[in-house]
Each structure stands twice: as C-alpha cells, then as structure tokens.
Design an enzyme around this catalytic site. Structure first.
Site, PDB file in Angstrom:
ATOM      1  N   GLU A 234      80.733 -49.968   9.661  1.00 21.89           N
ATOM      2  CA  GLU A 234      81.391 -51.163   9.111  1.00 21.89           C
ATOM      3  C   GLU A 234      80.844 -51.600   7.751  1.00 21.89           C
ATOM      4  OE1 GLU A 234      81.014 -54.165  12.162  1.00 21.89           O
ATOM      5  OE2 GLU A 234      82.457 -53.161  13.458  1.00 21.89           O
TER       6      GLU A 234
ATOM      7  N   GLU B  55      84.467 -48.480  18.333  1.00 24.46           N
ATOM      8  CA  GLU B  55      84.102 -49.746  18.991  1.00 24.46           C
ATOM      9  C   GLU B  55      85.366 -50.510  19.359  1.00 24.46           C
ATOM     10  OE1 GLU B  55      81.464 -52.425  16.893  1.00 24.46           O
ATOM     11  OE2 GLU B  55      80.147 -50.774  16.307  1.00 24.46           O
TER      12      GLU B  55
HETATM   13  O1  IFM Z   1      77.862 -56.180  17.601  1.00 27.34           O
HETATM   14  C1  IFM Z   1      78.762 -55.784  16.617  1.00 27.34           C
HETATM   15  C2  IFM Z   1      78.434 -54.401  16.131  1.00 27.34           C
HETATM   16  O2  IFM Z   1      77.141 -54.295  15.654  1.00 27.34           O
HETATM   17  C3  IFM Z   1      79.370 -54.017  15.007  1.00 27.34           C
HETATM   18  N1  IFM Z   1      80.748 -54.231  15.371  1.00 27.34           N
HETATM   19  C4  IFM Z   1      81.107 -55.491  15.961  1.00 27.34           C
HETATM   20  C5  IFM Z   1      80.178 -55.799  17.122  1.00 27.34           C
HETATM   21  C6  IFM Z   1      80.567 -57.143  17.769  1.00 27.34           C
HETATM   22  O3  IFM Z   1      80.510 -58.170  16.842  1.00 27.34           O
END
Ligand code: IFM
Length: 469
Positions: free
Chosen positions: A176, A365
C-alpha cells in the site's frame, strides 16, 4: 420491477478452481513483537501518537509463537499465509545483515511449508529502520525521501531472497504505497507525521523507483539462485464516489481522489505513465523525477487490498483532510471503524485492474474490524462470492488472503480494532478462533460456498452496525 443486484447473481454453489489459494495475511510490526529499532517503534514511544498509548513492542508475540500459529492455520484449513519481513531486524545497521534473523525467518517459512501452507512474503510493509529515518544529516532527505531508498531497498531485497527464496515463490515488494504516503506525508498521522504535498509527491516517486529496483533485484537473484519467482505489489484500492452526484464539485473531488490515491501508483506499474499533474508538480519544483516509463510491466501479479467505499465531497472547511472529507451513506452497513461494507466493490476492482494490468490477480488483503464477530461471516461470504463471480466471468484470480489471521496492532489505532479471524487475548497471548474462522476454513476445504452457507450469509445480519441515519 427492476432486477436487484442479488437477483442478477448466480445461485450457489459458488466454486473456486483447484489451485486457488485460501489464505490469511499479517505484517511483521503488527504481530511479531520485540524491541525492533524501527520508525514505528520510535513513533509509538512519542506521547499521543497511538490510541491508548499502545506500542508494537509485544503485539501477538508471533516471533516466538510462529510454530503454534502455523499449526493453528493448518487446523483451521487455511492453505496460504502472507507475512512480512521486518527490514529493521534484517539490517539493523546500514549494510550489516543479521544472519540469525534471516535464519529465524527461514524457520518461520519452513514451519509454513511443512504444514502445507503456501507463503507469500512482503518485503516492505510500512515500517523502516531508524538508521534511515532518524539520520543526523538533512532530515528532509530521510526515510521515504532518502535518495538512496531505491538502492537500499533493492540491496535488502536481494539479501532476503537469496536467503529465503527457495522457500517462497510469491513476493510483494511494497504494501500500500499510496496509504503510506497519504498517512505519513499528507494526513500527518503516521511517521514522519508531515503534512506536505510536495514531500508526498517526492515520497511517491521514490517508492515507485524503489519498487522497480526491488522488482529487478528479486528477478536477478532468482535467476542465479532460486528459480522462478512471481513479484507484485499489494495495492490498496477503494471505491470512491461523489457524495452527491448532483454537485459538480463533488464529482470533480471524487475523480481527483481516484486519480491520485487509487490510480497513480497502480497505473504507473501497468502502463508506465503517471497522473500528469503529479509528475509536472515534481518536475516544476526542480526535483529529479523518476522516469516512470521504467515502471511499466514491473509486476507479475496484481495484489489488491480491498476494504471499503468512500463518499467524497469538496469542503473548504476540511483542510486537514485535503479538502476532500470522506464519508459513508446514511444507514449503510459499517465496521467497528465506521468503514462501509461494500462487497460489490471487490468485483468491480478485480475486473477493472485485471484488464488494466493484464497479469493474474491476488486479493492480498480484505477484512473487517468486528470485535463481536457479528458481521465477519457474512462479510467473508459476500466478498468471496464476488471473487467467485469474477473468476466465472474470466478474471484470472489466483488467491484470497483474509486480513487478518489474528487481531493485531492496527497502527495509530493501537490494539482496539479487531480484524482477526482468531481473537487474541493480549494479557495471556491465548488464541481463540472466532466462529468466522471456522466458516472460512469450511469454505476453503470445500473450495465452494454451498447453498446453505450462501442462504445464511448472503445478507448482512439484522444486528449489523449501521452508519447514523
Ligand atoms: O492493518 C492494515 C494493514 O497493515 C494494511 N492494510 C489495511 C489493514 C487494515 O487497516
């Protein structure tokens, strides 16, 4: 009567290909624990930075409990695990690599492989060594702004893949980058807590250059040592719509945010072009802008971190949010953090970026902060159904990694948000799978969402949290 979205969906069972990976994800700072010399550990020591004064010092003690955690994943029926490597541990001083740490990561990956779990490794998930961020020289060139960042990250990546590449085929360079830049250089919420659009552009360019250098270093290493690797980025993509589609300024605001936040980085690696004004801005200030054309094609798969939808409006009163405050529709289903639950968006994002990138997709994710586990089962089923539908439409989706295997340190929000399929009692470090953990395992084992599961969870539960009306 107009056909609803649900009526347009295929009926269950919704199936997944035999090679599809059903996994979970974590990140080193969020779960490992330990006295690591990273910027996040230093940031957490500053009063008022993290909710509740929490620090990642102990987290889930995953560093010591990784064998039990691998066994638990196996027991639950999960076949893949995305974890990250802590740069500050591996390279505690510039150019000094800790072989004991690399051996420890070998043991972690070995435990997964022995349990039949496919690993995916992220090399950089937000945190940096303090020797890079707390330099005694010009602070403006520290951290993500350091000229040497691409070279340093590439060197570190080569060392890691040389040590671990035989145990893992799937590699993520950066997690990210858009979120990291926005939180650290625009919102001032994460280290280095700046609010500087110019530095944000610089950091963005530098991360892009770093990704390209890491991509090439990984492949160069693989050619000589480990064989084939697949390398990608975990892109955080949101559905961004205008709050009131009737207001032209809101439509403009949503388009601008989409271009800068969602598109800029992802587009650069797809086609080697960057959102025009960003590039022009950097060049106008006389900075050596990275030649974005080098980024084209530097991903073997496209990772999607998908969570939610934002409604954006333009508001001159909200300078702290870059004049584009984000909200949620009244009465929409939301998580404990107030994020809208919007499963359709996952299907949209998969379709759009599969076409734009031309490479296989992974959901690196997707998850929900839901301490009571009231909504997670339905959240999982509806998002997985979107994945199955995308595959049925011909989108090449290879795997889904739920965020997260276990509750963990949620950055500036501390330990309060509960994203885990497995609940953590931080006082005892005991692990307790939530009911959703079992349901996910059943779906993973069956490689399908059966009719009964779809019927039970295709709608949000009656007691789901809602945004104020
Ligand atoms: O916890 C985070 C992760 O580190 C990166 N993506 C979003 C998740 C939830 O906010």
């Amino acid at each position: 009567m107009a056909m609803t979205d649900d009526a347009a969906r295929p009926t269950a069972p919704l199936t997944f290909p035999p090679s599809f990976l059903f996994g979970t994800a974590t990140a080193s700072t969020q779960v490992e624990g330990g006295d690591v010399d990273s910027d996040w550990m230093a940031f957490a020591r500053e009063p008022g930075r993290i909710k509740g004064g929490d620090t990642p010092r102990v987290a889930c003690d995953h560093w010591n409990r990784f064998r039990d955690d691998a066994a638990l994943q196996k027991k639950l029926g999960y076949g893949a695990y995305r974890m990250s490597i802590e740069w500050a541990r591996v390279e505690p001083r510039p150019g000094v690599f800790d072989t004991a740490v690399l051996d420890h990561y070998r043991a972690m990956l070995g435990a997964l492989v022995d349990a039949g779990i496919t690993p995916m490794v992220t090399l950089h998930h937000f945190s940096l060594p303090t020797w890079l961020t707390h330099t005694s020289g010009a602070a403006s060139r520290a951290g993500l702004l350091a000229d040497a960042l691409p070279e340093l990250l590439a060197r570190y990546s080569a060392v890691v893949v040389r040590a671990l590449g035989d145990l893992c085929r799937l590699w993520v360079t950066l997690n990210e980058p858009n979120v990291l830049v926005a939180q650290g250089y625009l919102m001032g919420a994460w280290p280095p807590a700046k609010k500087s659009p110019l530095d944000a552009v610089r950091a963005h360019h530098n991360l892009l250059a770093a990704h390209v250098a890491m991509y090439r270093a990984l492949h160069a290493e693989a050619a000589s040592v480990t064989g084939t690797l697949a390398v990608g980025i975990a892109h955080h993509l949101r559905v961004i719509v205008p709050d009131a589609s009737t207001r032209a300024v809101d439509r403009l605001g949503a388009t601008a945010l989409r271009s800068v936040f969602n598109d800029a980085f992802a587009r650069a690696v797809c086609d080697g072009t960057l959102y025009g004004p960003l590039d022009a801005f950097a060049r106008a200030r006389g900075r050596r802008a990275f030649d974005v054309r080098n980024a084209k094609g530097t991903q073997d798969f496209f990772g999607v971190n998908y969570y939610s939808r934002d409604r954006v409006r333009l508001s001159l009163r909200d300078a702290d949010q870059m004049f584009l405050p984000r909200g949620v529709e009244k009465g929409a289903e939301v998580s404990d953090l107030g994020w809208e639950v919007y499963p359709d968006g996952l299907g949209t994002v998969l379709g759009e970026w599969s076409q734009r990138s031309g490479v296989p997709m992974y959901i690196t994710e997707n998850g929900i902060a839901d301490a009571s586990d009231t909504q997670r089962k339905s959240f999982l089923v509806r998002h997985l159904a979107e994945v199955a539908r995308a595959i049925a439409r011909g989108v090449d989706v290879r795997g889904y990694f739920h965020w997260s295997l276990m509750d963990n340190f949620e950055w500036d929000s501390g330990y309060e948000p509960r994203f885990g399929l497995v609940a953590i009692d931080y006082a005892t470090q005991s692990r307790t799978p939530r009911p959703s953990a079992e349901l996910y395992g059943a779906i993973a084992r069956a490689r399908a969402i059966d009719r009964a599961t779809w019927a039970a969870y295709r709608e949000p539960p009656a007691n789901a949290k809602r945004s104020p009306t």
